[in-house]
Structure formats: C-alpha cells, structure tokens
Design an enzyme around this catalytic site. Structure first.
Site: not given
Ligand code: MG
Length: 466
Positions: A38-39, A78, A82, A135, A137, A160, A234, A286-287, A307
């Site tokens: 994540d991130d 996010c 996903r 996660k 989301h 998150s 994240h 994810d980003n 992001k």
């Molecule tokens: Mg993310």
C-alpha cells in the site's frame, strides 16, 4: 512369500506416498498469490534502484522471475486501484471511481458492486480455495467484505490504518508521524466479524504473514488463490521490534524491509512445501508513494510526483512475477502492463473464460510472461483520476489532457493540445514535445475517442448517503 495382490497394493501405496505430483490433482491449475503493498513507490525496492532500502527477498524474486519496469496500477489511490486489480476493469467501469469517497471514509456505506465479478469468484468457480489477508478497502459493511466477493476466508483490516484515530489522538497531519499504535483503532476482522477493536499495528505485517502461511499450508494439495494486501507502507508507519531502527532509510525503510521479509517467508514456504513450481506469485503496489508525508512517504525514483496524481509517480509501480517452472529467471520487461492484466491472465491460466457480458480491460500477458514476445505494446493505457480521463500512454509516448498536482490546492488544468512526453528519454515528464509531434497527438486523440466509444460506466450501486 507375499501374494501378488499384496505386492500390488504395496506398490500402489509406495507410489502414492512418494509421488511429488500435486499438479495431477490440480488439473494444470496453478496456485496464485498476489502480494499488494500500500503506497509503495516505484523507487522503494533495491531491484528498482533504491539506494537505501534493503530488499534482498524481492530482489531474489525478481532475479528468479520477471520484473516489469513499466507496470501500472489502474488508479492513483487505494480503493479504485484495488477494484481494478480484482475485476480487470478500469474503475470508471466498475463504479469504484464515482463517488469514491463513499467507500473511502469510515462512515461510508458503499462498496464494490455485487454485479462485479472478482478474480476470487472466477477462481472459486474453478475449484480454487480462496483467501484474502490484509487491507480490503472495497466497502467495510458486512455485505461488501471479502467473503461476499468470492473469498472463502478473510483476515485483515477493512480499510486504511489511519482511518480510525482514537478519540484522544491529536488532530491534524502531525498524528501520522507518531509512533504510538494506541492512537489508532482500525479493527481487525476475521470472516465477517470484528475480532479486535484496537490491534497493535506493530504486529500486523508479522500476523498477516503467519495467516498467509497457514492458508498456504492448509491448501497445499489443491489449487488456491491468496490475495495478501499489506497495510503498509501506508502511514502511520509501524514495524515490529525485529525490524525497528534497522534500515538506513529510517522507519519507512524498516516497514518496507519487514514486507520484504514477509515476501521471503512466502517464497521459502512454497519451496519448503514443494509447491513453488505450481505457484505464480505477483508482487505490486496499489499506487505511488504518499510524498505528502516527507520521510514517512516513499520514493517514485526518477518518476514525477506520487500518490493521488496521474503523473508517472502516482501510477507506475513495481511489478514482479515469479513462477520457477514457467517464468524464465532474471528477465526485465519494458513493455507496458498493468494490474488489470493479472485478472485476465490468471483467469485463463485457471482454465476459465473472462466474463463475456462486460468489457474487461485487462489483457492476457501470458506471451510476455512465458514466451519470447518482446515486441513493444501498442495497446493504450489510460490514466484516470476519479471518473475523468487525464492522460493516455501508447508505446513510449504519453499525452496529458488534464493535469493536477497530487494533493495541492490547484484545480484541474486542461491542455489542448495535450502535453506530450516521451517516457523513454524523459521518464520524469519534464519536456513537452507536443509542438514537434502533432501526428503522435492525433494518434492519442483517436485512441481516446475509441476508448470512450465503448465506455459504459457502471450503473452506480453507490447511490447511498453517508
Ligand atoms: Mg494506497
């Protein structure tokens, strides 16, 4: 002397006990593990050039498998990212970019529409055991959780880790930097039920890893699909005691190095169980990095922004594919590919047909993974921010029709003609070539027009009030 019948039975039992061929029972269907950070930025891994973060296990995964340099998430944040990974569709089609905030916030009531077909649902129908760890989301009310989208098992956080600060937590941005897990109360869920209101976030990566290994071991004799979506890096950042104060890159590095350790545990577990040659493992993010948080955000390397943006740093992410018996080792691919391609490729590997009643944007990249097809892809890749198409890439050219900084106060800036960058000579998107290449811009416009012509945005199942 033993009877011939007894000898025969003994022989059958010996052969059955020694046969190392679970593939026979699985009918050629590989196990699939998608590990999603994540991130995590494009530049945060050793094998992508990080000068300070040590990632020996991901480096090994890339050295034994295939590393994509031009791999994309289908969104810059996010939730839509996903949704695209799990449905193979641009978020503009699956409804997860419209009113995204209705899913993003902790009091949201929306979720991934039930009409969407997830990769887990496809694989479950093919006889796979399906598990989600980490996660989610994509909607945190029970009706939207993983068990209602094709996953038989779920253990993780519904959104998150910063979305539920404790009532006594300080207000504002500064709280993101506090290394006190008691300030946060994003819950842990098993199945559909909350099992811990205020888990110790320092233990999350370790616990996700243990859950994943248990799932793999339990299902080692049949095809399985595991979606391991890490909570980190994240913000707020937490690492376990074993990884704290270890990285030259500070706490952010500690957190990424613990995720790297986790990847090593998964790969080693597959080898130990003797199923590495039956298992495709994909690693991505994810980003891009949340650069808003200084040293607690990651790095996109030479790419612009992070992001929240449709500049390269927001959506180009690490993409590593590992499958010892099928993917040749040590290959670097420069062709454009995306997380949506995982949906289509895996669906076909499992012997299924992608849904025919809707547009699937993901392509089958099996020829890239397993063959010698090194031709550059001319398929366009579209960069969306929410429901708006901001940019398109074809080959090494990228045209921006709208730009906007990640989290700045500026409004969307339209461009006509679009800004045009050559990502080969200029991966940092600094030198606009629009005036010199009108014919390239014309090609970009045609690609966008064609894409829009078959764009039927998903009927919104998200018309709900908060
Ligand atoms: Mg993310």
């Amino acid at each position: 002397m033993k009877s011939p019948l007894l000898l025969f039975i003994t022989l059958v039992l010996v052969l059955a006990g020694s046969c190392p061929c679970p593939a026979a029972a699985r009918d050629g269907k590989p196990n699939v593990i998608v590990i999603y950070a994540d991130d995590l930025g494009w530049g945060d891994l050793g094998c992508y050039g990080s000068p300070t973060i040590s990632t020996p296990h991901l480096n090994r995964m890339a050295a034994q498998g295939m590393r994509f340099t031009d791999f994309y998430s289908a969104a810059e944040v996010c939730t839509p990212s996903r949704a695209a990974l799990l449905t193979g569709r641009y978020p503009v089609r699956n409804g997860m970019c419209h009113e995204t905030y209705r899913v993003l916030r902790r009091n949201s009531k929306g979720g991934l529409p039930k009409s969407e077909v997830t990769l887990a649902s496809v694989l479950k129908q093919q006889g796979y055991r399906t598990g989600c760890v980490g996660k989610w989301h994509l909607g945190h009310l029970k009706e939207h959780l993983p068990p209602n989208h094709g996953f038989e098992e779920y253990f993780g956080m519904p959104f998150s880790n910063d979305m539920m600060p404790a009532p006594d937590a300080p207000k504002g941005r500064e709280k993101m930097f506090f290394e006190d897990t008691s300030l946060w109360r994003t819950p842990l869920i098993r199945g559909l039920d909350v099992i811990e209101e205020k888990p110790d976030q320092r233990q999350l990566t370790k616990r996700y890893t243990e859950e994943s290994l248990k799932f793999i071991e339990k299902n080692k004799d049949q095809p399985f699909f595991l979606y391991l979506a890490h909570t980190f890096p994240h913000v707020p950042l937490f690492a376990s005691e074993a990884f704290k104060d270890r990285s030259r890159a500070g706490l952010y590095g500690d957190v990424v190095e613990e995720i790297d350790w986790s990847v090593g545990q998964i790969l080693d577990g597959l080898v130990r169980l003797g199923i590495d040659n039956n298992t495709l493992v994909v690693f991505s993010s994810d980003n891009g990095p949340w650069t808003l948080f200084d040293s607690h955000g990651g790095s996109a390397g030479p790419l612009r922004e992070g992001k929240g943006s449709t500049w390269e740093g927001g959506m180009r992410v690490p993409g590593i594919f590992w499958w010892p018996s099928r993917i040749a080792s040590g290959i670097t691919r420069h062709e454009t590919a995306s997380t949506m391609d995982v949906f289509t490729t895996v669906t076909k590997l499992a012997g299924a047909t992608p849904p025919q009643d809707r547009v699937i944007d993901g392509r089958d990249i099996a020829p890239l993974l397993f063959g010698s097809d090194r031709s550059p892809s001319d398929d366009p890749f579209f960069y969306y921010r929410g429901p708006d198409l901001y940019a398109v890439r074809i080959g090494l050219w990228k045209a921006h029709f709208i730009t906007r900084s990640s989290y700045g106060p500026d409004k969307p800036a339209p461009h006509d003609p679009p800004l045009l960058f050559h990502l080969g000579e200029d991966p940092g998107e600094r030198w606009d070539r629009a005036a010199k290449y009108p014919e390239v811009i014309e090609r970009m416009r045609q690609a966008v027009a064609k894409h829009r012509a078959n764009l039927v945005p998903a009927a919104s199942q998200l018309i709900e009030t908060e």
